[in-house]
Design a protein around this motif. Structure first.
Motif, PDB file in Angstrom:
ATOM      1  N   THR A 427      34.128   6.249 -56.035  1.00 46.78           N
ATOM      2  CA  THR A 427      32.762   6.372 -55.520  1.00 46.78           C
ATOM      3  C   THR A 427      32.508   7.735 -54.871  1.00 46.78           C
ATOM      4  N   LEU A 430      28.934   9.739 -54.311  1.00 52.54           N
ATOM      5  CA  LEU A 430      27.781   8.864 -54.538  1.00 52.54           C
ATOM      6  C   LEU A 430      27.095   8.515 -53.222  1.00 52.54           C
ATOM      7  N   SER A 431      25.777   8.430 -53.238  1.00 56.23           N
ATOM      8  CA  SER A 431      25.031   7.997 -52.052  1.00 56.23           C
ATOM      9  C   SER A 431      25.209   6.497 -51.867  1.00 56.23           C
ATOM     10  N   ASN A 432      24.767   5.963 -50.738  1.00 59.18           N
ATOM     11  CA  ASN A 432      24.901   4.524 -50.474  1.00 59.18           C
ATOM     12  C   ASN A 432      24.140   3.696 -51.504  1.00 59.18           C
ATOM     13  N   SER A 433      22.937   4.168 -51.877  1.00 60.87           N
ATOM     14  CA  SER A 433      22.158   3.393 -52.863  1.00 60.87           C
ATOM     15  C   SER A 433      22.824   3.464 -54.236  1.00 60.87           C
ATOM     16  N   GLU A 434      23.402   4.628 -54.559  1.00 66.43           N
ATOM     17  CA  GLU A 434      24.121   4.750 -55.841  1.00 66.43           C
ATOM     18  C   GLU A 434      25.369   3.864 -55.857  1.00 66.43           C
ATOM     19  N   LYS A 435      26.032   3.785 -54.714  1.00 61.54           N
ATOM     20  CA  LYS A 435      27.212   2.908 -54.615  1.00 61.54           C
ATOM     21  C   LYS A 435      26.799   1.453 -54.820  1.00 61.54           C
TER      22      LYS A 435
END
Length: 594
Positions: A427, A430-435
């Motif tokens: 991960t 990656l941003s939190n939303s992408e994660k």
């Protein structure tokens, strides 16, 4: 592999037998198959049937035939005969041409419209409880089969017949009346289907208690089940519903609306959709006209108690009740009516019912009756029967402690995906939303692939942890391969227009990858013809596995020359496209990054 080369081989083999042995061999005696991995070549002609015309040993016949074919087909680079098998190696120019003219094209794998309409009916939930593990397999099978058939050229209608009436929903309604105190999904914070399911469980608990009390007073078990006050009250509520009682109908509409809203959330997470909903509350009276039609035609007969039957003993089945003596419907009555309604709505040539194998006998009877009634469209009916899904004992417990509901399982998949992905460090950047999106598509990809890679008829054991393995025969392995390819393409600044040249010779892993990619249309066709996503799912795995072999054996970005580098990037892009398109037909998303 395209059929063109096989058609050529059949043509020239038939011609060879005529010229070499003065005989006419029927085409169905010419067998062409994939060459076994331990031998050199890609295609094999089975020589044994030809020896009856050559009157020579298999090896001599094979060598004569191989020499004849090689002389007339520029695509053949070499051949070898082992016992009764003629193994053919196709030239690198054949594979390069196949790749550049077909596999690398944007519409590769697309079939033209075949002018036929087909309905796939799946899900068919009851509105008294949430969707469960069995529904997950049903929904994923139905959705994927529909998408594959669309890709194969059908016009497809996805239908859902909702079982929204009957004693089961009255049980939930009665329990809510007694113990609900006005509770709603909003006031409780529960999804609507879980809230209604909670009252179904409360009813069942109270019913069992009343049955036990009656048995303790000396009433027999069967009689106790009939006499329990709460079941009698539920039956009375059903009679009121059928009579159009305004209060009962209003409560039924309210509670069903809660369930529908809950189902839609679950369907959204599963990634399935429907074009047409049918509701049993609208269809349960259908079929009585068909019963009269059957009586008029002599297909059905009436017994002294006025009940209507069909005798199927000559067909290896039994006598089947199709209408009760009091004129009320049984399940087969409304299924006959609903089948007619669906045909009247869409005039489809074929209709697939995705229903568990416990209903195998029911559908044999239903389809046979429709044929005996002279329904010309009955030949197009098919029961896509599937086996149960089991979980390892103790792995998960449902809210009710009996069946595992779909939402709980999806939550478990997401949590497992998060844990495994973070452990492997996939991960980074990656941003939190992408994660969050990545965890969802890996978790759902693992669930879907595990259930779809197995032939529908087989019962299977689903282990959530085993399904999320980035190295095994799993959805995440295929997803990771796609992300790997996308990474290679990004690093190589790939654009399709800039990578059109092709080398004169190929390495073995390049050739094997082209060959496998060329089989994509055949994989779609096989899954479509068998109404089984398993062939396509396993094909996806083979492509991912072969790409990884190619990736490890051949330098791509550091290839010896620009032409080889560009060709390998083009080959990588085609592999990514095939994986993404095939997985999409399975309802599985593939990530661009991992």
């Amino acid at each position: 592999m395209t059929n063109t080369i096989q058609h050529q081989l059949i043509h020239y083999t038939k011609q060879a037998v005529g010229e070499l042995y003065q005989a006419d061999i029927p085409e169905n005696q010419i067998t062409i198959q994939d060459t076994r991995k331990e031998f050199e070549g890609q295609l094999t002609i089975v020589v044994f049937p030809i020896t009856r015309y050559s009157k020579k040993p298999p090896e001599e016949t094979g060598n004569e035939l191989g020499a004849y074919l090689q002389e007339r087909m520029a695509e053949l680079a070499s051949f070898n005969t082992i016992k009764g098998f003629l193994n053919l190696s196709l030239s690198d120019s054949y594979w390069v041409n196949l790749f550049t003219t077909q596999v690398a094209q944007e519409n590769f794998g697309a079939f033209p419209a075949n002018g036929r309409t087909l309905m796939v009916e799946y899900s068919s939930p009851n509105t008294n409880k949430p969707l469960h593990l069995g529904h997950i397999r049903n929904n994923l099978l139905g959705y994927s089969v529909a998408e594959i058939l669309k890709a194969y050229g059908y016009s497809v209608i996805k239908a859902n017949l909702v079982n929204d009436r009957g004693i089961h929903i009255c049980k939930s309604m009665l329990a809510w009346q007694r113990w609900g105190n006005g509770e709603t999904p909003e006031s409780s914070g529960l999804k609507g289907d879980h809230l209604v399911g909670k009252y179904y469980v409360l009813f069942d608990k109270a019913y069992k208690q009343e049955v036990d009390e009656l048995k303790a007073r000396g009433v027999g078990e069967e009689e106790a089940k009939k006499q329990a006050p709460i079941i009698r009250e539920a039956q009375q509520m059903l009679q009121q519903w059928e009579a159009g009682d305004e209060l009962v109908i209003a409560l039924w509409k309210t509670m069903n609306s809660w369930v529908y809203a809950g189902f839609e959330q679950t369907y959204g997470r599963l990634g399935v959709d429907f074009d047409k909903y049918y509701y049993e509350s609208n269809t349960y009276l259908l079929g009585k006209d068909i019963i009269q039609e059957g009586l008029d035609k002599g297909v059905f007969f009436r017994k002294p108690d006025n009940s209507v039957w069909i005798d199927l003993t000559e067909d290896g089945l039994d006598e089947k009740l199709v209408l009760r003596g009091d004129g009320t419907s049984v399940y087969i009555t409304q299924d006959l009516g609903t089948a007619q309604l669906k045909y009247d709505d869409f005039q489809m040539e074929e209709s697939i019912y995705v229903v568990g194998n416990e209903q195998d006998y029911h559908f044999k009877v239903l389809f046979l009756i429709l044929k005996k009634l002279g329904k010309t469209w009955a030949d197009g009916l098919f029961h896509l029967s599937y086996g149960m899904v089991d979980l390892p004992s103790g792995k998960m417990k449902s809210r009710e402690g009996t069946v595992v509901d779909a939402d709980d399982l999806m939550d478990e998949m997401l949590a497992t995906a998060r844990k495994r992905t973070e452990e492997l460090g996939k991960t980074e950047g990656l941003s939190n939303s992408e994660k969050a999106h990545l965890y969802h598509i890996i978790g759902m990809g693992a669930l879907k692939y595990f259930l779809l890679k197995v032939e529908p008829k087989k019962r299977l054991l689903f282990d959530p942890s085993e399904s999320i393995d980035f190295q095994g025969h799993t959805g995440p392995f295929i997803q990771y391969t796609h992300a790997r390819i996308k990474s290679v393409l990004a690093k190589g600044s790939y654009s399709k227009e800039a990578h059109t040249a092709a080398p004169v010779s190929l390495t073995e892993s390049e050739r094997d990858l082209i060959r496998l990619l060329s089989d994509y249309p055949a994989a779609i066709e096989a899954s479509a013809k068998e109404f089984s996503p398993a062939q396509l799912a396993n094909y996806c795995y083979d492509v991912a596995k072969q790409y990884n072999k190619f990736y490890h054996e051949e330098p791509i970005l550091k290839a010896a020359d620009t032409m080889a580098r560009n060709f390998r990037l083009n080959l990588s892009a085609a592999a990514a496209d095939v994986i993404a398109n095939a997985m999409k037909l399975l309802g599985i998303e593939v990530p661009e990054r991992m």
